[in-house]
Design an enzyme around this catalytic site. Structure first.
Site, PDB file in Angstrom:
ATOM      1  CG  PHE A 191     -12.996   1.730   7.725  1.00  0.00           C
ATOM      2  CD1 PHE A 191     -12.740   0.835   6.055  1.00  0.00           C
ATOM      3  CD2 PHE A 191     -13.882   1.480   8.498  1.00  0.00           C
ATOM      4  CE1 PHE A 191     -13.190   0.266   5.884  1.00  0.00           C
ATOM      5  CE2 PHE A 191     -13.740   0.069   8.098  1.00  0.00           C
ATOM      6  CZ  PHE A 191     -13.215  -0.998   6.756  1.00  0.00           C
ATOM      7  CB  THR A 199      -7.291  -5.414  10.206  1.00  0.00           C
ATOM      8  OG1 THR A 199      -7.651  -6.755   9.348  1.00  0.00           O
ATOM      9  CG2 THR A 199      -7.705  -4.180   9.221  1.00  0.00           C
ATOM     10  CE  LYS A 226      -3.930  -2.239   2.234  1.00  0.00           C
ATOM     11  NZ  LYS A 226      -4.450  -1.750   3.841  1.00  0.00           N
ATOM     12  NE  ARG A 264      -2.158  -5.504   7.143  1.00  0.00           N
ATOM     13  CZ  ARG A 264      -3.658  -6.619   6.848  1.00  0.00           C
ATOM     14  NH1 ARG A 264      -3.670  -7.517   7.440  1.00  0.00           N
ATOM     15  NH2 ARG A 264      -4.455  -5.604   5.178  1.00  0.00           N
ATOM     16  CD  GLU A 307      -9.231  -8.815  -3.049  1.00  0.00           C
ATOM     17  OE1 GLU A 307      -9.985  -8.290  -2.218  1.00  0.00           O
ATOM     18  OE2 GLU A 307      -8.427  -9.449  -2.806  1.00  0.00           O
ATOM     19  NE  ARG A 353      -6.812 -12.622   5.252  1.00  0.00           N
ATOM     20  CZ  ARG A 353      -7.761 -11.744   5.626  1.00  0.00           C
ATOM     21  NH1 ARG A 353      -6.983 -10.475   4.254  1.00  0.00           N
ATOM     22  NH2 ARG A 353      -8.604 -10.882   5.862  1.00  0.00           N
TER      23      ARG A 353
HETATM   24  P1  CMP Z   1      -6.758  -4.126   4.134  1.00  0.00           P
HETATM   25  O1  CMP Z   1      -7.211  -5.672   4.085  1.00  0.00           O
HETATM   26  O2  CMP Z   1      -6.716  -4.232   2.770  1.00  0.00           O
HETATM   27  O3  CMP Z   1      -9.005  -4.153   4.034  1.00  0.00           O
HETATM   28  C1  CMP Z   1      -9.379  -2.879   4.467  1.00  0.00           C
HETATM   29  C2  CMP Z   1      -8.779  -1.787   4.044  1.00  0.00           C
HETATM   30  O4  CMP Z   1      -9.219  -0.870   5.549  1.00  0.00           O
HETATM   31  C3  CMP Z   1      -8.565  -2.960   5.438  1.00  0.00           C
HETATM   32  O5  CMP Z   1      -7.052  -3.690   4.891  1.00  0.00           O
HETATM   33  C4  CMP Z   1      -8.052  -1.388   6.066  1.00  0.00           C
HETATM   34  O6  CMP Z   1      -6.696  -0.833   5.243  1.00  0.00           O
HETATM   35  C5  CMP Z   1      -8.775   0.162   5.777  1.00  0.00           C
HETATM   36  N1  CMP Z   1      -9.742  -1.259   7.033  1.00  0.00           N
HETATM   37  C6  CMP Z   1     -10.528  -1.818   7.915  1.00  0.00           C
HETATM   38  N2  CMP Z   1     -10.813  -1.644   8.588  1.00  0.00           N
HETATM   39  C7  CMP Z   1     -10.668  -0.524   9.337  1.00  0.00           C
HETATM   40  C8  CMP Z   1     -10.686   0.878  10.103  1.00  0.00           C
HETATM   41  N3  CMP Z   1     -11.206   0.593  11.258  1.00  0.00           N
HETATM   42  N4  CMP Z   1     -10.809   1.970  10.376  1.00  0.00           N
HETATM   43  C9  CMP Z   1      -9.674   2.336   9.455  1.00  0.00           C
HETATM   44  N5  CMP Z   1      -9.181   1.556   7.802  1.00  0.00           N
HETATM   45  C10 CMP Z   1     -10.176   0.660   8.395  1.00  0.00           C
END
Ligand code: CMP
Length: 138
Positions: free
Chosen positions: A57, A91, A9, A102, A126, A85
């Site tokens: 978000f 996340t 990203k 991460r 995707e 994963r």
């Molecule tokens: P990703 O795994 O790419 O899937 C969706 C994305 O949304 C996630 O990673 C984050 O970059 C973003 N995301 C998910 N949850 C939140 C949150 N609670 N607040 C802000 N961004 C989020």
């Protein structure tokens, strides 16, 4: 062998973390089957993350994902989808297991360095979002 999509990203590309992240992925046994540097448009980011369109978000996520270039990778390995994963971690980097991408590199729930397809059906949508059939021929 299975393939999955990984995105590095804008937060990671800005911080010159593409190299360390790819090194981590290769050390985990992934091969890069295809790779592209992409500047997402707002429309493309909205479409890619359409599943989140009702989430609070969503627009911030679109702004973030269009804030700089990303790298899109098709990664290949046995059990690639589940393993990627595990390797990227939760996340929210505060909840990500030690040693995951991460946990090592991400700053926040939004600026979490990488995306990975979460299931075979997701990868099947995707991967062609970023790559054509010709890109994926061995
Ligand atoms: P990703 O795994 O790419 O899937 C969706 C994305 O949304 C996630 O990673 C984050 O970059 C973003 N995301 C998910 N949850 C939140 C949150 N609670 N607040 C802000 N961004 C989020």
């Amino acid at each position: 062998m299975q393939t999955t999509l990984c995105l590095i990203k804008p937060d990671a590309t800005k911080r010159k973390l593409a190299g360390p992240i790819i090194q981590h992925l290769e050390a985990e046994g992934f091969s890069i089957a295809a790779i592209r540097r992409v500047q997402l448009s707002k429309a493309a980011a909205r479409a890619f993350y359409a599943v989140h369109r009702e989430r609070p978000f969503y627009e911030d996520l679109v702004d973030f994902m269009t804030s700089g270039p990303i790298f899109a990778l098709v990664l290949q390995r046995a059990d690639a989808i589940a393993h990627l994963r595990t390797v990227i971690g939760a996340t929210d980097p505060k909840e990500a297991a030690a040693g995951t991408i991460r946990a090592k590199f991400a700053a926040s729930k939004q600026e979490n360095c990488v995306h990975a397809s979460d299931a075979p059906e997701t990868a099947a949508v995707e991967i062609p979002f970023f790559f054509s059939t010709a890109d994926l021929l061995a």
